[in-house]
Each structure stands twice: as structure tokens, then as C-alpha cells.
Scaffold this active site. Structure first.
Site, PDB file in Angstrom:
ATOM      1  N   ASP A  31       0.856  -1.191   0.000  1.00 40.05           N
ATOM      2  CA  ASP A  31       0.000   0.000   0.000  1.00 40.05           C
ATOM      3  C   ASP A  31       0.884   1.229   0.000  1.00 40.05           C
ATOM      4  OD1 ASP A  31      -1.952   2.071   0.936  1.00 40.05           O
ATOM      5  OD2 ASP A  31      -3.247   0.323   1.209  1.00 40.05           O
ATOM      6  N   GLY A  36      -5.235   5.089   2.353  1.00 37.88           N
ATOM      7  CA  GLY A  36      -5.305   4.156   3.485  1.00 37.88           C
ATOM      8  C   GLY A  36      -4.572   4.701   4.697  1.00 37.88           C
ATOM      9  N   VAL A  57       1.758   0.509  -6.385  1.00 39.79           N
ATOM     10  CA  VAL A  57       1.684  -0.648  -7.294  1.00 39.79           C
ATOM     11  C   VAL A  57       1.651  -0.216  -8.762  1.00 39.79           C
ATOM     12  CG1 VAL A  57       0.603  -2.132  -5.569  1.00 39.79           C
ATOM     13  CG2 VAL A  57      -0.847  -0.847  -7.175  1.00 39.79           C
ATOM     14  N   ASN A  98       0.620  -4.373 -13.431  1.00 37.94           N
ATOM     15  CA  ASN A  98       1.754  -4.837 -12.621  1.00 37.94           C
ATOM     16  C   ASN A  98       1.357  -6.009 -11.727  1.00 37.94           C
ATOM     17  OD1 ASN A  98       3.525  -2.955 -13.679  1.00 37.94           O
ATOM     18  ND2 ASN A  98       3.004  -1.397 -12.147  1.00 37.94           N
ATOM     19  N   TYR A 144     -12.837   7.034 -12.259  1.00 41.85           N
ATOM     20  CA  TYR A 144     -12.997   5.795 -11.477  1.00 41.85           C
ATOM     21  C   TYR A 144     -13.682   4.717 -12.309  1.00 41.85           C
ATOM     22  CZ  TYR A 144     -14.252   2.861  -7.426  1.00 41.85           C
ATOM     23  OH  TYR A 144     -14.394   1.830  -6.524  1.00 41.85           O
ATOM     24  N   TYR A 158      -5.564 -10.964 -19.496  1.00 42.03           N
ATOM     25  CA  TYR A 158      -4.507 -11.814 -18.914  1.00 42.03           C
ATOM     26  C   TYR A 158      -5.017 -13.242 -18.726  1.00 42.03           C
ATOM     27  CZ  TYR A 158      -0.495  -8.821 -18.196  1.00 42.03           C
ATOM     28  OH  TYR A 158       0.623  -8.055 -18.414  1.00 42.03           O
TER      29      TYR A 158
HETATM   30  N1  LIG Z   1     -15.851   0.569  -0.177  1.00 40.86           N
HETATM   31  C1  LIG Z   1     -16.711   0.310  -1.132  1.00 40.86           C
HETATM   32  O1  LIG Z   1     -17.914   0.450  -0.926  1.00 40.86           O
HETATM   33  C2  LIG Z   1     -16.240  -0.191  -2.478  1.00 40.86           C
HETATM   34  C3  LIG Z   1     -17.199  -0.377  -3.481  1.00 40.86           C
HETATM   35  C4  LIG Z   1     -16.780  -0.840  -4.721  1.00 40.86           C
HETATM   36  C5  LIG Z   1     -15.452  -1.171  -4.945  1.00 40.86           C
HETATM   37  N2  LIG Z   1     -14.539  -0.978  -3.953  1.00 40.86           N
HETATM   38  C6  LIG Z   1     -13.136  -1.307  -4.273  1.00 40.86           C
HETATM   39  O2  LIG Z   1     -12.511  -1.960  -3.193  1.00 40.86           O
HETATM   40  C7  LIG Z   1     -11.153  -1.527  -3.085  1.00 40.86           C
HETATM   41  C8  LIG Z   1     -10.900  -0.998  -1.687  1.00 40.86           C
HETATM   42  O3  LIG Z   1     -11.769   0.108  -1.432  1.00 40.86           O
HETATM   43  P1  LIG Z   1     -11.842   0.789   0.004  1.00 40.86           P
HETATM   44  O4  LIG Z   1     -13.202   1.241   0.217  1.00 40.86           O
HETATM   45  O5  LIG Z   1     -11.213  -0.097   1.005  1.00 40.86           O
HETATM   46  O6  LIG Z   1     -10.942   2.080  -0.255  1.00 40.86           O
HETATM   47  P2  LIG Z   1      -9.721   2.691   0.593  1.00 40.86           P
HETATM   48  O7  LIG Z   1      -9.422   4.005  -0.006  1.00 40.86           O
HETATM   49  O8  LIG Z   1     -10.010   2.617   2.042  1.00 40.86           O
HETATM   50  O9  LIG Z   1      -8.571   1.642   0.259  1.00 40.86           O
HETATM   51  C9  LIG Z   1      -7.824   1.683  -0.917  1.00 40.86           C
HETATM   52  C10 LIG Z   1      -6.363   1.438  -0.550  1.00 40.86           C
HETATM   53  O10 LIG Z   1      -5.571   1.427  -1.745  1.00 40.86           O
HETATM   54  C11 LIG Z   1      -4.377   2.155  -1.480  1.00 40.86           C
HETATM   55  N3  LIG Z   1      -3.845   2.617  -2.770  1.00 40.86           N
HETATM   56  C12 LIG Z   1      -4.416   3.474  -3.644  1.00 40.86           C
HETATM   57  N4  LIG Z   1      -3.634   3.628  -4.736  1.00 40.86           N
HETATM   58  C13 LIG Z   1      -2.552   2.836  -4.532  1.00 40.86           C
HETATM   59  C14 LIG Z   1      -1.373   2.556  -5.282  1.00 40.86           C
HETATM   60  N5  LIG Z   1      -1.158   3.123  -6.489  1.00 40.86           N
HETATM   61  N6  LIG Z   1      -0.449   1.705  -4.766  1.00 40.86           N
HETATM   62  C15 LIG Z   1      -0.650   1.125  -3.568  1.00 40.86           C
HETATM   63  N7  LIG Z   1      -1.740   1.356  -2.804  1.00 40.86           N
HETATM   64  C16 LIG Z   1      -2.683   2.199  -3.279  1.00 40.86           C
HETATM   65  C17 LIG Z   1      -4.800   3.264  -0.552  1.00 40.86           C
HETATM   66  O11 LIG Z   1      -3.740   3.863   0.158  1.00 40.86           O
HETATM   67  C18 LIG Z   1      -5.781   2.531   0.350  1.00 40.86           C
HETATM   68  O12 LIG Z   1      -5.144   1.942   1.449  1.00 40.86           O
HETATM   69  C19 LIG Z   1     -10.930  -0.480  -4.167  1.00 40.86           C
HETATM   70  O13 LIG Z   1     -10.309  -1.097  -5.289  1.00 40.86           O
HETATM   71  C20 LIG Z   1     -12.319  -0.032  -4.513  1.00 40.86           C
HETATM   72  O14 LIG Z   1     -12.420   0.402  -5.844  1.00 40.86           O
HETATM   73  C21 LIG Z   1     -14.897  -0.490  -2.737  1.00 40.86           C
END
Ligand SMILES: NC(=O)c1ccc[n+]([C@@H]2O[C@H](COP(=O)([O-])OP(=O)(O)OC[C@H]3O[C@@H](n4cnc5c(N)ncnc54)[C@H](O)[C@@H]3O)[C@@H](O)[C@H]2O)c1
Length: 315
Positions: A31, A36, A57, A98, A144, A158
Site C-alpha cells: 500500500d 489508506g 503498485v 503490474n 474511477y 490476462y
Molecule cells: N468501499 C466500497 O464500498 C467499495 C465499493 C466498490 C469497490 N470498492 C473497491 O474496493 C477496493 C478498496 O476500497 P476501500 O473502500 O477499502 O478504499 P480505501 O481508499 O479505504 O482503500 C484503498 C487502498 O488502496 C491504497 N492505494 C491506492 N492507490 C494505490 C497505489 N497506487 N499503490 C498502492 N496502494 C494504493 C490506498 O492507500 C488505500 O489503502 C478499491 O479497489 C475499490 O475500488 C470499494
């Protein structure tokens, strides 16, 4: 197994790390802390099977051999992805590539965290996986929606061309402890406003609907999918549908708040209805959510209270 969770310091990712450790696996959480927080994984700092790697990443990386890659890294809340538009597109494109390369290199299985936002402002209701969506490719939310649609496309590519064993979960609105308090999502907005005694802001007339899945239900569905042999996208969410106005009322009831409701204009491209059809997950995985909104909000109340205290202490 040795398992990689990208975005593991985020809301859902950190709960997924907990669940995978609970199943006996070793977990590497990669992360870059863009959205986060270390607090989300602080309780794992003494866990010998847990490793934190501060890593963007979107740059090629190698964490050593893993058996499973869960790709969750991406800004996810509207406030975050609108602030970090380019990073969001990069996480869906370069980040996904990646992570898929890493899975290919180690012959690991791969699961993509996709989203109900792939359906855009849907013209079909509820949304089945076979619906291709109704997305504005150049609107503000496209950073998004289109990033995730590309991530799904490259995951399938892939699978088809490089024989990676992939899965795609379309996550619908999820809430619970560790949801960012300031992320602009419905539940965090309403809980914060109710607990601070502020007006609850409802956009439009509040008749647009959402469905909300408690995080432990969501993670159980994701884990069930990770073990199944299904490569096409699978919806995981809670199909109980609430209007935004009903949701505001449940929040007022659970928090015991006497806040009022205030109406504001609808943001651009805000979906009018969002509700998963989970027939496929039920049939394929034998999974369905069982925590309803009232119960889930009650279980989240202490977290939201302490998050608000932390903001107050920091202010
Ligand atoms: N929470 C929801 O309701 C929801 C709904 C649909 C999809 N999602 C998907 O689930 C996943 C997690 O969502 P969440 O709600 O926990 O969001 P969040 O923002 O709490 O978590 C996302 C995490 O990804 C990390 N991150 C972002 N870009 C990064 C990068 N380039 N390299 C490394 N780390 C990176 C952030 O620091 C964070 O810790 C996401 O992919 C999101 O699209 C979440």
C-alpha cells in the site's frame, strides 16, 4: 498460502488481511497510503505472518513468490477519486497490469476488486452481471468508472491470452468499522453529521436508492469467490434497497441524534438506483449477506464515535 493484498491498509483491504490471516495464510500488504491508514493495520504489527510493504503498485514491483494476489489498491470514495483522478486511472491500468504480471510470474491466482460503478447510472434494475452499464466516459466520475472497466478488461485479457487464473468481484457500497469518516460516502457522511448534531445532507429529493453491505458479509463473499473457479465478474453486495432518505432516518434512529435533514442539489452523474442482483453469487458460492443496515450501523457505532473523537483531538 503466501498472499499479496494490494490496498491492504485501506478499509476493505484491511478487513480482508484480517480474514486471510484468520484462515492461516501469510499476508503481504502492499500500500502507498494514498487513501489508506496505518491505523487500519496497527493491530497486525506484531503478527509474524503479516508484512507491510510501502509500495505504489503503479510502479513494477516484486514481493517474492505468492500464491494469490488480491488487487484492491485504488482510491475508492468519490471524494478520493475526484481529488486523485490521475492516480485512480493509474491504479486501474498500470497498477492492475503490474499485479497481473506478478500473478503470471509466480503462477498465482488473481482477484480484482472491481465495482458496481462499472454499471454507471444503470438503465437496468437491479444490476445483473450481464448488464454492460451506462457510463459517461468523459464525466468527472469517469476517472474511477473507466479505470475499473479497463481493469476488468485487462484482467480478462490476462486470463485469455496469458492463462492467469483470475476472478473479478463487483463490490457494491460497503460500510463498517474503518470506513474513512471524511470520505464523502453516504454512510460516513450521515454517521458523522448525526453524531456531531449537524444537519444530514441529502442530495436531490432523497428518492435515489442505494444498497449497503456490512464489511464482514462483503469479505465473506470475496473469499468465497476467491476459491471458486469463476472468471467472469460476480456481484457481491447487499440487495436490500433503501432510498437515501430512508437511510438518513435509520442513521438518526441508531445514533439517537436529533439532527435535521437538509436537501442539496444532486451532483453530476449521480446514479439514481444502485442495487445488486446477487442470484449468481447465491447459486455459485452459496453466499448471501445476513447483516441488515440497522444491525450493521449498530456494530459500527463505536468506531464512528471514536473516529469523530480522533478528528476532534487532531483539530
Ligand atoms: N468501499 C466500497 O464500498 C467499495 C465499493 C466498490 C469497490 N470498492 C473497491 O474496493 C477496493 C478498496 O476500497 P476501500 O473502500 O477499502 O478504499 P480505501 O481508499 O479505504 O482503500 C484503498 C487502498 O488502496 C491504497 N492505494 C491506492 N492507490 C494505490 C497505489 N497506487 N499503490 C498502492 N496502494 C494504493 C490506498 O492507500 C488505500 O489503502 C478499491 O479497489 C475499490 O475500488 C470499494
Amino acid at each position: 498460502m503466501r498472499v499479496l493484498v494490494t490496498g491492504g491498509a485501506g478499509f476493505i483491504g484491511s478487513h480482508l488481511c484480517d480474514a486471510l490471516l484468520g484462515e492461516g495464510h501469510s499476508v503481504i500488504c502492499a500500500d502507498n497510503l494514498l487513501t489508506g491508514r496505518m491505523e487500519n493495520i496497527a493491530h497486525l504489527s506484531h503478527e509474524p505472518r503479516f508484512e507491510f510493504l510501502q509500495q505504489n503498485v503503479c510502479r513494477p514491483f516484486d514481493c517474492g513468490k505468492v500464491e494469490y494476489v488480491f488487487h484492491f489498491a485504488s482510491p475508492a470514495s468519490p471524494d478520493d477519486y475526484l481529488e486523485h483522478g490521475i492516480e485512480t486511472l493509474q491504479a486501474g491500468s498500470l497498477g492492475s497490469m503490474n499485479c497481473l504480471e506478478l500473478a503470471r510470474k509466480y503462477n498465482a491466482r488473481f482477484l480484482l476488486a472491481s465495482t458496481s460503478e462499472c454499471y454507471g447510472d444503470p438503465l437496468e434494475h437491479p444490476q445483473e452481471e450481464t448488464y454492460w452499464g451506462h457510463v459517461n466516459p468523459v464525466g468527472p466520475r469517469s476517472v474511477y468508472d473507466e479505470a475499473k472497466r479497463f481493469a476488468e478488461a485487462i484482467t480478462m485479457a490476462y486470463h485469455r491470452y496469458r492463462k492467469v487464473d483470475t476472478r473479478i468481484v463487483r463490490i457494491f457500497n460497503t460500510y463498517g468499522p474503518r470506513l474513512q469518516i471524511n470520505d464523502g460516502r453516504v454512510i460516513s457522511n450521515f454517521m458523522k453529521q448525526a453524531l456531531l448534531g449537524e444537519d444530514l445532507t441529502v442530495y436531490g429529493d432523497g428518492s435515489q436508492t442505494r444498497s449497503f453491505c456490512y464489511v464482514s458479509d462483503e469479505v465473506a463473499g470475496i473469499l468465497a469467490l476467491s476459491k471458486a473457479g469463476e472468471h467472469d465478474p460476480t456481484n457481491i453486495g447487499n440487495p436490500a434497497e433503501f432510498t437515501i432518505l430512508e437511510c438518513a432516518q435509520v442513521v438518526l434512529e441508531v445514533t439517537g441524534s436529533s439532527s435535521k435533514i437538509r436537501f442539496e442539489p444532486l451532483p453530476q452523474d449521480d446514479p439514481k438506483q444502485r442495487c445488486p442482483d446477487i442470484s449468481k453469487a447465491k447459486q455459485l458460492l452459496g453466499w448471501e449477506p445476513f447483516i441488515d443496515l440497522r444491525a450493521g450501523l449498530r456494530m459500527s457505532l463505536d468506531y464512528f464515535k471514536s473516529a469523530i473523537q480522533a478528528i476532534g483531538a487532531g483539530a
